[in-house]
Design a protein around this motif. Structure first.
Motif, mmCIF file in Angstrom:
data_model
loop_
_atom_site.group_PDB
_atom_site.id
_atom_site.type_symbol
_atom_site.label_atom_id
_atom_site.label_comp_id
_atom_site.label_asym_id
_atom_site.label_seq_id
_atom_site.Cartn_x
_atom_site.Cartn_y
_atom_site.Cartn_z
ATOM 1 N N HIS A 42 1.004 -1.112 0.111
ATOM 2 C CA HIS A 42 0.175 -0.007 0.466
ATOM 3 C C HIS A 42 1.025 1.800 -0.342
ATOM 4 O O HIS A 42 1.875 1.409 1.162
ATOM 5 N N LYS A 49 0.138 5.775 -5.846
ATOM 6 C CA LYS A 49 -0.285 4.752 -7.015
ATOM 7 C C LYS A 49 -0.893 3.093 -6.009
ATOM 8 O O LYS A 49 -0.622 3.719 -4.818
ATOM 9 N N ASN A 50 -1.730 2.887 -6.771
ATOM 10 C CA ASN A 50 -2.331 1.648 -6.311
ATOM 11 C C ASN A 50 -1.291 0.281 -6.201
ATOM 12 O O ASN A 50 -0.347 0.809 -7.550
ATOM 13 N N GLY A 53 -1.750 -3.580 -3.148
ATOM 14 C CA GLY A 53 -3.370 -3.279 -2.587
ATOM 15 C C GLY A 53 -3.494 -1.697 -2.899
ATOM 16 O O GLY A 53 -3.064 -1.021 -3.461
ATOM 17 N N PRO A 54 -4.151 -0.633 -2.619
ATOM 18 C CA PRO A 54 -5.331 0.407 -3.313
ATOM 19 C C PRO A 54 -4.833 1.341 -2.452
ATOM 20 O O PRO A 54 -3.635 1.035 -1.114
ATOM 21 N N ASN A 55 -4.259 1.758 -2.976
ATOM 22 C CA ASN A 55 -3.618 3.657 -1.960
ATOM 23 C C ASN A 55 -4.728 3.889 -0.865
ATOM 24 O O ASN A 55 -5.563 3.430 -0.942
ATOM 25 N N ILE A 59 -8.524 7.006 3.220
ATOM 26 C CA ILE A 59 -9.210 5.846 3.912
ATOM 27 C C ILE A 59 -10.044 5.639 4.599
ATOM 28 O O ILE A 59 -11.726 5.603 4.667
ATOM 29 N N LYS A 67 -12.268 3.095 -4.072
ATOM 30 C CA LYS A 67 -11.385 3.738 -4.635
ATOM 31 C C LYS A 67 -11.769 3.376 -6.447
ATOM 32 O O LYS A 67 -11.322 2.463 -6.826
ATOM 33 N N GLU A 68 -11.451 4.271 -6.905
ATOM 34 C CA GLU A 68 -11.410 4.106 -8.567
ATOM 35 C C GLU A 68 -9.753 3.247 -8.871
ATOM 36 O O GLU A 68 -8.612 4.211 -8.042
ATOM 37 N N TYR A 70 -8.597 1.029 -8.270
ATOM 38 C CA TYR A 70 -8.508 -0.542 -8.192
ATOM 39 C C TYR A 70 -9.345 -1.755 -8.471
ATOM 40 O O TYR A 70 -11.037 -1.332 -7.963
ATOM 41 N N LYS A 71 -9.247 -2.994 -8.479
ATOM 42 C CA LYS A 71 -9.922 -4.000 -8.853
ATOM 43 C C LYS A 71 -9.951 -4.475 -7.244
ATOM 44 O O LYS A 71 -8.805 -5.536 -6.984
ATOM 45 N N TYR A 72 -10.526 -4.228 -7.462
ATOM 46 C CA TYR A 72 -11.204 -4.823 -5.502
ATOM 47 C C TYR A 72 -11.782 -6.310 -5.240
ATOM 48 O O TYR A 72 -12.604 -6.616 -6.709
#
Length: 126
Positions: A42, A49-50, A53-55, A59, A67-68, A70-72
């Motif tokens: 992270h 950047k992601n 894991g996402p930035n 949060i 969050k745009e 990132y593929k959750y």
């Protein structure tokens, strides 16, 4: 006289409650150190950047899995969770127990104080 007694009693209760809440809060500086375990996956900088894991900038208070860029996992994206101190604590304790089918492979932070400190650190990232 009775009114003054009630006011004093209510003030004492309020002070003791806020003191216990404050003592339960984490230390952001210590949390930043604990967060080093998370940096492999992270980033926390605004616009960062992601990675795996996402930035995690901003949060706390955000909807989970939204969050745009990132593929959750479907579980996270459809969870309806808002990240606050309570949900973050449960997730950071043992991610896979909190949310089945999460992509987070980290086993968790066993020590409550470590979790409180990391949450305090994440709360500063606004």
């Amino acid at each position: 006289m009775k009114t003054n007694h009630w006011i004093t009693l209510c003030a004492a209760i309020a002070l003791s409650t806020s003191a216990s809440i404050a003592s339960a809060a984490g230390d952001a500086a210590k949390g930043e150190k604990v967060f080093k375990k998370c940096k492999a996956c992270h980033t926390v900088e605004e616009g960062g950047k992601n990675k795996i894991g996402p930035n995690l900038h901003n949060i706390v208070g955000a909807a989970a899995g939204q969050k745009e860029g990132y593929k959750y996992s479907k579980a996270m994206a459809n969870s309806g969770i808002t990240w606050d101190a309570e949900t973050l604590d449960a997730f950071l304790k043992k991610p896979k127990a909190f949310m089945k089918k999460t992509k987070m492979s980290f086993p968790g932070l066993k020590k409550e104080k470590d979790r409180q400190n990391v949450i305090a650190y994440l709360e500063t990232l606004k």
